[in-house]
Design an enzyme around this catalytic site. Sequence first.
Site, PDB file in Angstrom:
ATOM      1  N   ASN A  80      -7.773  -3.043  14.330  1.00 27.29           N
ATOM      2  CA  ASN A  80      -9.163  -3.289  13.911  1.00 27.29           C
ATOM      3  C   ASN A  80      -9.291  -4.485  12.963  1.00 27.29           C
ATOM      4  OD1 ASN A  80      -8.101  -2.323  11.535  1.00 27.29           O
ATOM      5  ND2 ASN A  80      -9.433  -0.535  11.366  1.00 27.29           N
ATOM      6  N   GLU A 131      -9.967  -2.141   5.270  1.00 23.08           N
ATOM      7  CA  GLU A 131     -10.558  -1.828   6.574  1.00 23.08           C
ATOM      8  C   GLU A 131     -11.871  -2.602   6.770  1.00 23.08           C
ATOM      9  OE1 GLU A 131      -8.795  -0.131   8.526  1.00 23.08           O
ATOM     10  OE2 GLU A 131      -8.134   1.804   7.742  1.00 23.08           O
ATOM     11  N   HIS A 166      -7.568  -4.900  10.126  1.00 19.78           N
ATOM     12  CA  HIS A 166      -7.278  -4.675   8.697  1.00 19.78           C
ATOM     13  C   HIS A 166      -6.004  -5.408   8.285  1.00 19.78           C
ATOM     14  CE1 HIS A 166      -4.918  -0.632   9.462  1.00 19.78           C
ATOM     15  NE2 HIS A 166      -4.082  -1.635   9.437  1.00 19.78           N
ATOM     16  N   ASP A 219       0.804  -1.221   0.000  1.00 19.36           N
ATOM     17  CA  ASP A 219       0.000   0.000   0.000  1.00 19.36           C
ATOM     18  C   ASP A 219       0.836   1.270   0.000  1.00 19.36           C
ATOM     19  OD1 ASP A 219       0.879  -0.581   2.583  1.00 19.36           O
ATOM     20  OD2 ASP A 219      -1.124  -1.063   3.316  1.00 19.36           O
TER      21      ASP A 219
HETATM   22  C1  F6R Z   1       1.322  -1.585   6.084  1.00 14.71           C
HETATM   23  C2  F6R Z   1       0.013  -2.212   6.189  1.00 14.71           C
HETATM   24  C3  F6R Z   1      -0.793  -2.168   7.446  1.00 14.71           C
HETATM   25  C4  F6R Z   1       0.031  -2.498   8.686  1.00 14.71           C
HETATM   26  C5  F6R Z   1      -0.846  -2.460   9.929  1.00 14.71           C
HETATM   27  C6  F6R Z   1      -0.046  -2.687  11.190  1.00 14.71           C
HETATM   28  O1  F6R Z   1       1.870  -1.764   4.803  1.00 14.71           O
HETATM   29  O2  F6R Z   1      -0.434  -2.738   5.226  1.00 14.71           O
HETATM   30  O3  F6R Z   1      -1.861  -3.071   7.332  1.00 14.71           O
HETATM   31  O4  F6R Z   1       0.607  -3.762   8.537  1.00 14.71           O
HETATM   32  O5  F6R Z   1      -1.506  -1.236  10.012  1.00 14.71           O
HETATM   33  O6  F6R Z   1       0.821  -1.612  11.370  1.00 14.71           O
HETATM   34  P1  F6R Z   1       1.952  -1.635  12.475  1.00 14.71           P
HETATM   35  O7  F6R Z   1       2.919  -2.695  12.101  1.00 14.71           O
HETATM   36  O8  F6R Z   1       2.585  -0.262  12.427  1.00 14.71           O
HETATM   37  O9  F6R Z   1       1.278  -1.924  13.781  1.00 14.71           O
END
Ligand code: F6R
Length: 241
Positions: A136, A143, A138, A67
């Site tokens: 959450n 989401e 995702h 992303d």
């Molecule tokens: C990042 C991504 C997100 C993160 C998720 C957890 O490329 O796709 O889904 O993996 O938000 O983020 P952290 O590791 O910062 O807790």
Amino acid sequence: MRVIVEKDYDTMSKVAANIMKEEINKNLSIVLGLATGSTPVGMYKELIRLHKEEGLDFSNVTTFNLDEYVGIDEEHPNSYHYFMKDILFDHININLENTFIPNGKSKDLHGYCKQYDKLIKEKGGIDLQILGIGENGHIAFNEPDEELNVGTSIVNLTESTVEANSRFFDSIDEVPKTAITMGIGSIMKAKNIILLASGKNKSKVIKQLLKADKITTKLPASMLLLHPNVTVIVDEEAYNG
Ligand code: F6R
């Protein structure tokens, strides 16, 4: 779903990096799917060490990131382009031409999304996909919602994600509210998936995921229950809370 529980963040990161090392050594032209965020940073550090000290070779590796924020310049310190160079690509012998990160500045974002999935397919598909997980539920920026996108798409970030990501920005107002993300279908096409989670703040969602016996768009990570090759690697805090 295979579950590996390690005692702390460092061990979790090393175990994940070692699995990656084995997969790269088995297939030097491997196509990796990569995540940003805090969770994989330790794993990337270990990969850099494996490259520098043990000669782990990235010269034929191709990568696709999950992303990127919409509307942010590649050079912006909070862009995922910048993050990947800073945390990994600048420290290993990867050919930058083989690294792909969604272009959040594309003039035709919807057309670009289609191209991104097409490019993944042209490169033979993702062999090993690394995922983090949002509090959450995702995965990438898919989401919780009534529906989930199959292919790479433009999405609105939830308030909780914007808030979680604001730790990297000077103020919450600066956090982009839209992103371009690989869809659930793009992720599910990967041959192998590793999902990483660390820390107490992930324990609730990890519990939900590991005890789930139904899939629901309200917990996007639950879609991984349909995938035949998922390994969840967590530390004790994420496992026990
Ligand atoms: C990042 C991504 C997100 C993160 C998720 C957890 O490329 O796709 O889904 O993996 O938000 O983020 P952290 O590791 O910062 O807790």
